[in-house]
Design a protein around this motif. Sequence first.
Motif, short mmCIF file in Angstrom:
data_model
loop_
_atom_site.label_atom_id
_atom_site.label_comp_id
_atom_site.label_asym_id
_atom_site.label_seq_id
_atom_site.Cartn_x
_atom_site.Cartn_y
_atom_site.Cartn_z
N MET A 1 -7.65 -6.20 1.27
CA MET A 1 -6.49 -5.12 1.39
C MET A 1 -7.16 -3.77 2.25
O MET A 1 -6.50 -3.03 2.29
CB MET A 1 -5.44 -5.18 0.67
CG MET A 1 -4.75 -6.25 0.26
SD MET A 1 -3.96 -6.93 1.76
CE MET A 1 -2.68 -5.81 1.86
N ASP A 2 -8.40 -3.97 2.20
CA ASP A 2 -9.12 -2.63 2.47
C ASP A 2 -8.43 -2.22 3.77
O ASP A 2 -8.54 -2.81 4.87
CB ASP A 2 -10.52 -2.67 2.64
CG ASP A 2 -11.44 -1.56 2.79
OD1 ASP A 2 -11.17 -0.60 2.29
OD2 ASP A 2 -12.13 -1.52 3.84
N GLY A 3 -8.21 -0.91 3.83
CA GLY A 3 -7.62 -0.14 4.98
C GLY A 3 -6.24 -0.34 4.93
O GLY A 3 -5.60 0.45 6.02
N SER A 4 -5.58 -0.99 4.25
CA SER A 4 -4.18 -1.47 4.12
C SER A 4 -3.50 -1.16 2.81
O SER A 4 -2.63 -1.56 2.32
CB SER A 4 -3.67 -2.94 4.60
OG SER A 4 -4.34 -3.15 5.87
N ILE A 5 -4.00 -0.17 2.16
CA ILE A 5 -3.48 0.42 0.82
C ILE A 5 -2.99 1.59 0.95
O ILE A 5 -3.77 2.69 1.17
CB ILE A 5 -4.61 0.44 -0.31
CG1 ILE A 5 -5.09 -1.11 -0.42
CG2 ILE A 5 -4.04 0.77 -1.67
CD1 ILE A 5 -6.41 -1.39 -1.06
N LEU A 6 -1.87 1.86 0.58
CA LEU A 6 -0.85 3.03 0.52
C LEU A 6 -1.21 3.68 -0.61
O LEU A 6 -0.91 2.99 -1.73
CB LEU A 6 0.51 2.86 1.18
CG LEU A 6 0.84 2.26 2.44
CD1 LEU A 6 2.22 2.01 2.70
CD2 LEU A 6 0.12 3.18 3.60
N PRO A 7 -1.12 5.06 -0.52
CA PRO A 7 -1.04 5.73 -1.80
C PRO A 7 0.15 5.89 -2.43
O PRO A 7 1.08 5.85 -1.73
CB PRO A 7 -1.61 7.14 -1.53
CG PRO A 7 -1.38 7.25 -0.01
CD PRO A 7 -1.58 6.02 0.44
N VAL A 8 0.27 6.09 -3.68
CA VAL A 8 1.68 6.32 -4.15
C VAL A 8 1.67 7.77 -4.54
O VAL A 8 0.99 8.50 -5.35
CB VAL A 8 1.73 5.72 -5.63
CG1 VAL A 8 2.95 6.10 -6.46
CG2 VAL A 8 1.83 4.06 -5.41
#
Length: 135
Positions: free
Chosen positions: A68-75
């Motif tokens: 998922m590298d590059g496709s992980i949104l922060p909370v």
Amino acid sequence: MTFIDTNIPLYASGKEHPYREACRNLVRALAEGTLRGVTDTGVLQELMDVGLHSGRSLRVYDLWRIIMDGSILPVSVDDMDAARRLHARHPGLSPRELIHAAVMLNNGILTVISADQHFDEIEGISRLDPKNTGA
């Protein structure tokens, strides 16, 4: 864009289960780039928690992080506040589900792939069952 829930990598890497093969196909499609999806840092936290507290290793966390590298949104704090507001309408949902839903809604992501039927309760979000994605 589609949000990929925690249970996808967990079922894919776990023991025999009715969702295991469908989730493996989804993970494979994500890794190959034939499926585009996003996840959030809350999913990473859940994978770390499971890895550390279940006797499993952090291997699932490590692989998911790579896939998922590059496709992980922060909370964000805004996501947390939105999750708090969602709780008033959906008191039966877990904090983790509320946070994922808030991240989705705050980022305009209206679809989640998840075996978790609780997402069906949240207006504005459509859930795709892993067995019905065609991946």
